[in-house]
Motif scaffolding. Structure first.
Motif, PDB file in Angstrom:
ATOM      1  N   GLN A 104      -8.282 -30.683  15.566  1.00 32.58           N
ATOM      2  CA  GLN A 104      -8.016 -32.235  15.354  1.00 32.58           C
ATOM      3  C   GLN A 104      -7.100 -32.685  14.080  1.00 32.58           C
ATOM      4  N   ARG A 105      -7.416 -31.639  13.075  1.00 31.21           N
ATOM      5  CA  ARG A 105      -6.338 -31.795  11.845  1.00 31.21           C
ATOM      6  C   ARG A 105      -4.901 -31.446  12.502  1.00 31.21           C
ATOM      7  N   GLU A 106      -4.875 -30.285  13.151  1.00 31.76           N
ATOM      8  CA  GLU A 106      -3.454 -30.107  13.698  1.00 31.76           C
ATOM      9  C   GLU A 106      -2.804 -31.142  14.362  1.00 31.76           C
ATOM     10  N   GLU A 107      -3.416 -31.581  15.132  1.00 35.41           N
ATOM     11  CA  GLU A 107      -3.118 -32.952  16.072  1.00 35.41           C
ATOM     12  C   GLU A 107      -2.553 -34.100  15.118  1.00 35.41           C
ATOM     13  N   LYS A 108      -3.305 -34.483  14.123  1.00 30.08           N
ATOM     14  CA  LYS A 108      -2.875 -35.303  13.149  1.00 30.08           C
ATOM     15  C   LYS A 108      -1.749 -35.124  12.551  1.00 30.08           C
ATOM     16  N   LEU A 109      -1.511 -33.672  12.175  1.00 26.67           N
ATOM     17  CA  LEU A 109      -0.305 -33.440  11.524  1.00 26.67           C
ATOM     18  C   LEU A 109       0.911 -33.223  12.319  1.00 26.67           C
ATOM     19  N   ILE A 110       0.718 -32.981  13.711  1.00 26.73           N
ATOM     20  CA  ILE A 110       1.749 -33.132  14.613  1.00 26.73           C
ATOM     21  C   ILE A 110       2.144 -34.414  14.903  1.00 26.73           C
ATOM     22  N   GLU A 111       1.322 -35.394  14.972  1.00 24.54           N
ATOM     23  CA  GLU A 111       1.458 -37.016  15.235  1.00 24.54           C
ATOM     24  C   GLU A 111       2.296 -37.489  14.052  1.00 24.54           C
ATOM     25  N   THR A 112       1.825 -37.161  12.790  1.00 19.30           N
ATOM     26  CA  THR A 112       2.501 -37.402  11.692  1.00 19.30           C
ATOM     27  C   THR A 112       4.082 -37.075  11.600  1.00 19.30           C
ATOM     28  N   SER A 113       4.246 -35.815  12.089  1.00 15.31           N
ATOM     29  CA  SER A 113       5.639 -35.494  11.882  1.00 15.31           C
ATOM     30  C   SER A 113       6.376 -35.864  12.916  1.00 15.31           C
ATOM     31  N   GLN A 114       5.882 -36.174  14.265  1.00 19.71           N
ATOM     32  CA  GLN A 114       6.758 -36.932  15.145  1.00 19.71           C
ATOM     33  C   GLN A 114       6.999 -38.524  14.674  1.00 19.71           C
ATOM     34  N   ASP A 115       5.987 -39.090  14.209  1.00 18.04           N
ATOM     35  CA  ASP A 115       6.456 -40.191  13.382  1.00 18.04           C
ATOM     36  C   ASP A 115       7.524 -40.309  12.489  1.00 18.04           C
ATOM     37  N   ILE A 116       7.396 -39.170  11.650  1.00 16.56           N
ATOM     38  CA  ILE A 116       8.688 -38.909  10.538  1.00 16.56           C
ATOM     39  C   ILE A 116       9.911 -38.695  11.521  1.00 16.56           C
ATOM     40  N   ARG A 117       9.818 -37.945  12.482  1.00 14.71           N
ATOM     41  CA  ARG A 117      11.033 -37.382  13.129  1.00 14.71           C
ATOM     42  C   ARG A 117      11.497 -38.755  13.642  1.00 14.71           C
ATOM     43  N   VAL A 118      11.042 -39.947  14.146  1.00 17.70           N
ATOM     44  CA  VAL A 118      11.304 -41.024  14.877  1.00 17.70           C
ATOM     45  C   VAL A 118      12.216 -41.677  13.659  1.00 17.70           C
ATOM     46  N   ARG A 119      11.499 -41.713  12.364  1.00 16.27           N
ATOM     47  CA  ARG A 119      12.130 -42.358  11.524  1.00 16.27           C
ATOM     48  C   ARG A 119      13.621 -41.848  11.056  1.00 16.27           C
ATOM     49  N   VAL A 120      13.546 -40.326  11.084  1.00 20.71           N
ATOM     50  CA  VAL A 120      14.861 -39.670  10.699  1.00 20.71           C
ATOM     51  C   VAL A 120      15.750 -39.936  11.830  1.00 20.71           C
ATOM     52  N   GLN A 121      15.517 -40.121  12.958  1.00 21.36           N
ATOM     53  CA  GLN A 121      16.391 -40.225  14.151  1.00 21.36           C
ATOM     54  C   GLN A 121      17.110 -41.696  13.705  1.00 21.36           C
ATOM     55  N   GLU A 122      15.993 -42.808  13.351  1.00 20.10           N
ATOM     56  CA  GLU A 122      16.482 -44.012  12.987  1.00 20.10           C
ATOM     57  C   GLU A 122      17.561 -44.178  11.877  1.00 20.10           C
ATOM     58  N   LEU A 123      17.248 -43.473  10.960  1.00 21.14           N
ATOM     59  CA  LEU A 123      18.121 -43.329   9.770  1.00 21.14           C
ATOM     60  C   LEU A 123      19.468 -42.487   9.966  1.00 21.14           C
ATOM     61  N   GLN A 124      19.372 -41.696  10.902  1.00 19.59           N
ATOM     62  CA  GLN A 124      20.629 -41.081  11.251  1.00 19.59           C
ATOM     63  C   GLN A 124      21.595 -41.667  12.245  1.00 19.59           C
ATOM     64  N   GLN A 125      21.079 -42.611  12.869  1.00 17.32           N
ATOM     65  CA  GLN A 125      21.700 -43.634  13.670  1.00 17.32           C
ATOM     66  C   GLN A 125      22.290 -44.707  12.597  1.00 17.32           C
ATOM     67  N   ARG A 126      21.486 -45.153  11.789  1.00 14.04           N
ATOM     68  CA  ARG A 126      22.168 -46.347  10.893  1.00 14.04           C
ATOM     69  C   ARG A 126      22.861 -45.705  10.029  1.00 14.04           C
ATOM     70  N   LEU A 127      23.112 -44.446   9.479  1.00 17.80           N
ATOM     71  CA  LEU A 127      23.960 -43.590   8.650  1.00 17.80           C
ATOM     72  C   LEU A 127      25.184 -43.458   9.524  1.00 17.80           C
ATOM     73  N   GLN A 128      25.300 -43.277  10.917  1.00 18.97           N
ATOM     74  CA  GLN A 128      26.380 -42.830  11.653  1.00 18.97           C
ATOM     75  C   GLN A 128      26.861 -44.207  11.734  1.00 18.97           C
ATOM     76  N   GLY A 129      26.445 -45.485  11.949  1.00 22.02           N
ATOM     77  CA  GLY A 129      26.890 -46.643  12.056  1.00 22.02           C
ATOM     78  C   GLY A 129      27.384 -47.094  10.678  1.00 22.02           C
ATOM     79  N   GLN A 130      27.011 -46.746   9.746  1.00 23.69           N
ATOM     80  CA  GLN A 130      27.498 -47.235   8.357  1.00 23.69           C
ATOM     81  C   GLN A 130      28.889 -46.194   8.165  1.00 23.69           C
ATOM     82  N   GLY A 131      28.940 -45.062   8.642  1.00 26.12           N
ATOM     83  CA  GLY A 131      30.224 -44.360   8.524  1.00 26.12           C
ATOM     84  C   GLY A 131      31.326 -44.634   9.300  1.00 26.12           C
ATOM     85  N   SER A 132      31.036 -45.384  10.206  1.00 25.97           N
ATOM     86  CA  SER A 132      32.075 -45.940  11.327  1.00 25.97           C
ATOM     87  C   SER A 132      32.564 -47.147  10.644  1.00 25.97           C
ATOM     88  N   ASP A 133      31.867 -47.861   9.764  1.00 24.62           N
ATOM     89  CA  ASP A 133      32.371 -49.158   9.288  1.00 24.62           C
ATOM     90  C   ASP A 133      33.782 -49.056   8.654  1.00 24.62           C
TER      91      ASP A 133
END
Length: 133
Positions: A104-133
């Motif tokens: 159960q602890r492991e599942e919570k860590l994996i869920e947290t990691s997946q949430d962070i991965r989503v934020r990373v992808q959002e940030l990367q997309q935003r940074l790519q958008g800023q780079g093309s400005d």
């Protein structure tokens, strides 16, 4: 420009968090395997007989020979260097509960990691958008 620096900083922070979570998952995996090995050993001991010879792992792939003195009771660590005597079946149940808790602890860590991965992808997309400005 300041937003981009902030996003890059967040990206680095998120990566460090994901690395830390990954290390914690690895530690939990190892502990789960250790508990499963102990559970298997207890099941074998329960089927054995007193006076039977066995090999006891000492770590580092080193073993010693031992004679089983009691196939019905074992000593179980419960934390803070406290050891209690339990029946083999109770010790097996104890390990099953511990394994479930670890999973159960492991599942919570994996869920947290997946949430962070989503934020990373959002940030990367935003940074790519800023780079093309």
């Amino acid at each position: 420009m300041q937003q981009q620096q902030h996003d890059l900083y967040l990206l680095q922070e998120y990566q460090e968090q994901m690395d830390m979570l990954y290390q914690q998952v690895q530690i939990l995996d190892e502990f789960i395997r250790e508990c499963q090995q102990a559970q298997n050993a207890l099941e074998e001991i329960a089927e054995g007989t007193e006076g039977e010879q066995t090999l006891v792992p000492l770590g580092g792939n080193v073993f010693m020979r031992a004679t089983i003195a009691d196939v019905e009771r074992v000593l179980t660590g419960v934390g803070s260097d406290v050891v209690v005597e339990k029946s083999v079946s109770t010790a097996i149940d104890f390990l099953e509960k511990r394994i479930e808790d670890l999973r159960q602890r492991e599942e919570k860590l994996i869920e947290t990691s997946q949430d962070i991965r989503v934020r990373v992808q959002e940030l990367q997309q935003r940074l790519q958008g800023q780079g093309s400005d």
